[in-house]
Write a protein that holds these residues in place. Structure first.
Motif, mmCIF file in Angstrom:
data_model
loop_
_atom_site.group_PDB
_atom_site.id
_atom_site.type_symbol
_atom_site.label_atom_id
_atom_site.label_comp_id
_atom_site.label_asym_id
_atom_site.label_seq_id
_atom_site.Cartn_x
_atom_site.Cartn_y
_atom_site.Cartn_z
ATOM 1 N N PHE A 187 72.078 -5.137 15.772
ATOM 2 C CA PHE A 187 71.382 -6.446 15.347
ATOM 3 C C PHE A 187 71.542 -7.399 16.011
ATOM 4 O O PHE A 187 73.223 -8.433 16.561
ATOM 5 C CB PHE A 187 71.398 -6.861 14.029
ATOM 6 N N LEU A 188 71.265 -9.106 16.062
ATOM 7 C CA LEU A 188 71.759 -10.270 16.307
ATOM 8 C C LEU A 188 71.198 -11.418 15.346
ATOM 9 O O LEU A 188 70.153 -10.702 14.575
ATOM 10 C CB LEU A 188 70.668 -11.297 17.912
ATOM 11 N N TYR A 189 72.675 -12.011 14.945
ATOM 12 C CA TYR A 189 72.455 -12.777 13.759
ATOM 13 C C TYR A 189 72.453 -14.300 14.360
ATOM 14 O O TYR A 189 73.495 -14.264 15.134
ATOM 15 C CB TYR A 189 73.450 -12.849 12.782
ATOM 16 N N GLU A 190 71.560 -14.603 13.619
ATOM 17 C CA GLU A 190 71.075 -16.534 13.988
ATOM 18 C C GLU A 190 70.559 -16.991 12.816
ATOM 19 O O GLU A 190 69.807 -16.584 12.187
ATOM 20 C CB GLU A 190 70.501 -16.627 15.049
ATOM 21 N N ASP A 191 71.295 -17.969 12.135
ATOM 22 C CA ASP A 191 70.950 -18.943 11.437
ATOM 23 C C ASP A 191 70.205 -18.268 10.089
ATOM 24 O O ASP A 191 68.985 -18.343 9.720
ATOM 25 C CB ASP A 191 69.861 -19.797 11.805
ATOM 26 N N GLY A 192 70.795 -17.136 9.990
ATOM 27 C CA GLY A 192 70.725 -16.378 8.178
ATOM 28 C C GLY A 192 69.598 -15.490 8.639
ATOM 29 O O GLY A 192 69.410 -14.734 8.040
ATOM 30 N N LYS A 193 69.494 -15.191 9.989
ATOM 31 C CA LYS A 193 68.656 -13.785 10.594
ATOM 32 C C LYS A 193 68.649 -12.835 11.416
ATOM 33 O O LYS A 193 69.529 -13.050 12.121
ATOM 34 C CB LYS A 193 66.910 -14.599 10.583
ATOM 35 N N PHE A 194 68.369 -12.095 10.895
ATOM 36 C CA PHE A 194 68.730 -10.561 11.660
ATOM 37 C C PHE A 194 67.898 -10.465 12.542
ATOM 38 O O PHE A 194 66.646 -10.454 12.098
ATOM 39 C CB PHE A 194 69.337 -9.016 10.479
ATOM 40 N N TYR A 195 68.301 -9.558 14.113
ATOM 41 C CA TYR A 195 67.375 -9.357 14.711
ATOM 42 C C TYR A 195 67.139 -8.331 15.807
ATOM 43 O O TYR A 195 68.706 -8.075 16.275
ATOM 44 C CB TYR A 195 66.504 -10.154 15.491
ATOM 45 N N PHE A 196 66.347 -7.385 15.047
ATOM 46 C CA PHE A 196 67.110 -5.634 15.606
ATOM 47 C C PHE A 196 67.010 -5.659 16.860
ATOM 48 O O PHE A 196 66.420 -6.065 17.483
ATOM 49 C CB PHE A 196 66.346 -4.544 15.266
ATOM 50 N N ILE A 197 68.239 -4.958 17.531
ATOM 51 C CA ILE A 197 67.541 -5.308 19.582
ATOM 52 C C ILE A 197 68.271 -3.732 19.631
ATOM 53 O O ILE A 197 67.727 -3.616 21.022
ATOM 54 C CB ILE A 197 69.868 -6.170 19.812
ATOM 55 N N GLU A 198 69.578 -2.479 18.923
ATOM 56 C CA GLU A 198 68.592 -1.273 19.620
ATOM 57 C C GLU A 198 69.542 -0.380 18.543
ATOM 58 O O GLU A 198 70.613 -1.002 17.790
ATOM 59 C CB GLU A 198 69.135 -0.914 21.120
ATOM 60 N N MET A 199 69.466 1.003 18.772
ATOM 61 C CA MET A 199 70.507 1.620 18.118
ATOM 62 C C MET A 199 71.243 2.361 18.780
ATOM 63 O O MET A 199 70.587 3.229 19.649
ATOM 64 C CB MET A 199 69.579 2.636 16.193
ATOM 65 N N ASN A 200 72.580 2.839 18.282
ATOM 66 C CA ASN A 200 73.359 3.764 18.992
ATOM 67 C C ASN A 200 73.734 4.868 18.465
ATOM 68 O O ASN A 200 73.632 5.242 17.383
ATOM 69 C CB ASN A 200 74.881 3.039 19.360
ATOM 70 N N THR A 201 73.374 6.166 18.724
ATOM 71 C CA THR A 201 72.655 7.597 17.978
ATOM 72 C C THR A 201 74.151 8.311 18.488
ATOM 73 O O THR A 201 73.898 9.310 19.669
ATOM 74 C CB THR A 201 71.439 8.149 19.109
ATOM 75 N N ARG A 202 75.410 7.774 17.889
ATOM 76 C CA ARG A 202 76.851 8.503 18.559
ATOM 77 C C ARG A 202 77.118 7.568 17.227
ATOM 78 O O ARG A 202 77.581 6.724 17.244
ATOM 79 C CB ARG A 202 76.721 8.272 19.698
ATOM 80 N N HIS A 245 65.468 12.058 17.879
ATOM 81 C CA HIS A 245 66.223 10.750 17.931
ATOM 82 C C HIS A 245 66.680 10.359 19.403
ATOM 83 O O HIS A 245 66.768 8.766 19.209
ATOM 84 C CB HIS A 245 66.740 10.840 16.863
ATOM 85 N N ILE A 246 67.698 10.620 19.264
ATOM 86 C CA ILE A 246 68.420 9.817 20.907
ATOM 87 C C ILE A 246 67.615 10.123 22.089
ATOM 88 O O ILE A 246 67.659 8.505 22.136
ATOM 89 C CB ILE A 246 69.198 11.363 21.212
ATOM 90 N N ARG A 247 66.517 10.846 22.142
ATOM 91 C CA ARG A 247 65.835 10.067 23.052
ATOM 92 C C ARG A 247 64.852 9.128 23.099
ATOM 93 O O ARG A 247 63.673 8.171 23.694
ATOM 94 C CB ARG A 247 64.557 11.432 23.221
ATOM 95 N N GLN A 248 64.675 9.399 21.636
ATOM 96 C CA GLN A 248 62.912 7.976 20.460
ATOM 97 C C GLN A 248 64.056 6.961 20.993
ATOM 98 O O GLN A 248 63.602 5.249 21.219
ATOM 99 C CB GLN A 248 63.505 8.599 19.279
ATOM 100 N N MET A 249 65.522 6.064 20.605
ATOM 101 C CA MET A 249 66.198 5.333 20.307
ATOM 102 C C MET A 249 66.723 5.030 22.323
ATOM 103 O O MET A 249 67.513 3.847 21.731
ATOM 104 C CB MET A 249 66.997 5.530 19.076
ATOM 105 N N GLY A 250 66.863 5.670 22.412
ATOM 106 C CA GLY A 250 67.210 5.176 24.012
ATOM 107 C C GLY A 250 66.762 4.431 25.291
ATOM 108 O O GLY A 250 66.596 4.134 25.949
ATOM 109 N N ASP A 251 64.893 4.462 24.779
ATOM 110 C CA ASP A 251 64.095 3.993 25.470
ATOM 111 C C ASP A 251 63.613 2.515 24.608
ATOM 112 O O ASP A 251 63.361 2.659 23.534
ATOM 113 C CB ASP A 251 62.779 4.664 25.509
ATOM 114 N N LYS A 252 64.600 1.205 24.964
ATOM 115 C CA LYS A 252 64.409 0.666 23.737
ATOM 116 C C LYS A 252 63.191 -0.108 23.662
ATOM 117 O O LYS A 252 63.045 -0.672 22.633
ATOM 118 C CB LYS A 252 65.374 -0.553 24.745
#
Length: 449
Positions: free
Chosen positions: A276-291, A109-116
């Motif tokens: 997430f980035l959040y704008e105009d009521g919408k969420f957009y995933f940017i990354e997951m920190n595994t720690r 999971h660390i490897r999977q989420m470390g590569d954006k």
């Protein structure tokens, strides 16, 4: 349960892990560089082992030395804290190969989420909303222009293995895409050894909202609400609060369930943060920190849940101590990151702490490894303290924070305390009206006088 945990970190986070372990009756092993021989976590741990000279490369990033220390101390588990090796899948795998428990997510999971790029693919597969952009890596300018024409300018070129704003370029039009993409690839190669980049839509005034999540090996998955981390300088967070002043309870509940379900689908183990980035009521995933995150104390304040204790329990094979319907959110919390820096120029200010007095009173918590006479070394990150304040509501929290900053005494080095004091009195901050770009503009105006 573990009998002994080695803490593969330094400073306030090493002390934070030590305290959680001792609360659970678990002994701790501190590792340290020669520069940290007098550090607070070294003084308080049950055992301490020097793992190298001041350079982080030769000490806190030295995997063989850390593994050797764990074996000598006969530690059952290793907690990596945050930073350094906390998101290093290779290190996590080596720890497990030596029959030592890794207090964190699986190496996969660390490897999977470390590569954006891979993280975005995974996020889409588990139902998280994405910023419109390329499906994966973009090889050249022609491919980049095709993607940008589809999603519309401006766009953002980002390093797949990046962080901290390096390898990131805002592209206003097709004419500049080629040169800016080349710059981003060169920066990414120099900083991370990987020039892979991808493209996504550039949002004009988003907020940075992150959700704290947890999973166990028995299928349990929860979220612990969101943190607003929008106040950033050069993509580095300066102040965080929970809950976000921008979200309604309905939005919080709906998005919380989305991330909880995603963690369950991922079969994730341990603590993590969905950003997430959040704008105009919408969420957009940017990354997951595994720690564990630097700002985890604000979540602890509004939920009453010790996240480090939860990490240790889950790593020991135990179920999460709470289910989603047992979690209650109450009040408001704000964390100020206090750095040993000039508050005007942000130049590092290492040196000897002459006077030190931490604030107190209702709702005040200080996570710091400072003490009078301690010499802050110049070799590491400048974060020296986290001031976390809790109140029944945001305004009570803000006023308590103002009082706590007035009480806080650190002399001998320059700190960012005066900057936080000015920030708390700004009308936009008081109103909770800010985006990830607001602080840079505020600092520029402040510099102009």
């Amino acid at each position: 349960m573990f009998k002994k945990i080695l803490i593969a970190n330094r400073g306030e986070i090493a002390l934070r892990v030590h305290r959680a372990a001792h609360d659970m009756g678990i002994k701790t092993v501190a590792v340290h560089s020669t520069a940290d021989a007098d550090a607070m976590h070294v003084r308080l741990a049950d055992e301490a082992i020097c793992i190298g000279p001041p350079s982080a490369t030769d000490s806190y990033l030295n995997i063989p030395n850390i593994i050797s220390a764990a074996e000598v101390a006969q530690a059952d588990a290793i907690h990596p804290g945050y930073g350094f090796l906390s998101e290093n899948a290779r290190f996590a795998g080596i720890v497990e190969e030596h029959n030592i428990v890794w207090i964190g997510p699986s190496p996969d999971h660390i490897r999977q989420m470390g590569d954006k790029v891979e993280a975005k693919r995974t996020a889409a597969a588990i139902g998280l909303p994405l910023v419109p952009g390329s499906d994966g890596a973009v090889a050249d300018a022609a491919e980049g222009i095709a993607v940008a024409n589809k999603i519309g300018y401006p766009v953002l070129v980002k390093a797949a293995s990046g962080g901290g704003g390096r390898g990131m370029k805002v592209v206003p039009d097709a004419a500049s895409l080629g040169s800016l993409m080349a710059q981003a690839k060169a920066e990414a190669k120099a900083a991370f050894g990987d020039d892979t980049v991808y493209i996504e839509k550039y949002l004009s005034e988003p907020r940075h909202i992150e959700f704290q999540v947890f999973g166990d090996e028995l299928g349990g998955a929860i979220h612990l609400g969101e943190r607003d981390c929008s106040l950033q300088r050069r993509h580095q967070k300066m102040l965080e609060e929970a809950p976000s002043p921008a979200l309604t309870p309905t939005q919080r509940a709906e998005m919380g369930e989305v991330v909880r379900a995603a963690v369950a689908k991922l079969k994730y183990r341990g603590a993590g943060t969905m950003e997430f980035l959040y704008e105009d009521g919408k969420f957009y995933f940017i990354e997951m920190n595994t720690r564990l995150q630097v700002e985890h104390p604000v979540t602890e304040a509004i939920t009453g849940i010790d996240l480090v204790r939860e990490q240790i329990r889950v790593a020991a094979g135990m179920p999460l101590s709470v289910t989603q319907d047992q979690i209650r959110f109450a009040g408001h919390a704000i964390e100020c990151r206090i750095n040993a820096e000039d508050p005007a120029t942000f130049a590092p200010s290492p040196g000897r702490v002459i006077d030190y007095h931490a604030p107190g009173g209702p709702g005040v918590r200080v996570d710091s490894a400072l003490y009078a006479g301690y010499r802050i070394p110049p070799h590491y990150d400048s974060l020296i303290a986290k001031l976390i304040v809790f109140g029944d509501d945001r305004e009570q929290c803000r006023m308590r924070l103002k009082r706590a900053l007035e009480e806080y005494v650190i002399t001998g080095v320059k700190t960012t305390i005066p900057l936080h004091q000015a920030l708390l009195d700004d009308p936009d901050f008081i109103a909770g009206d800010y985006s990830i770009k607001w602080l840079e503009r505020w600092l520029a105006k402040r510099a102009e006088g």
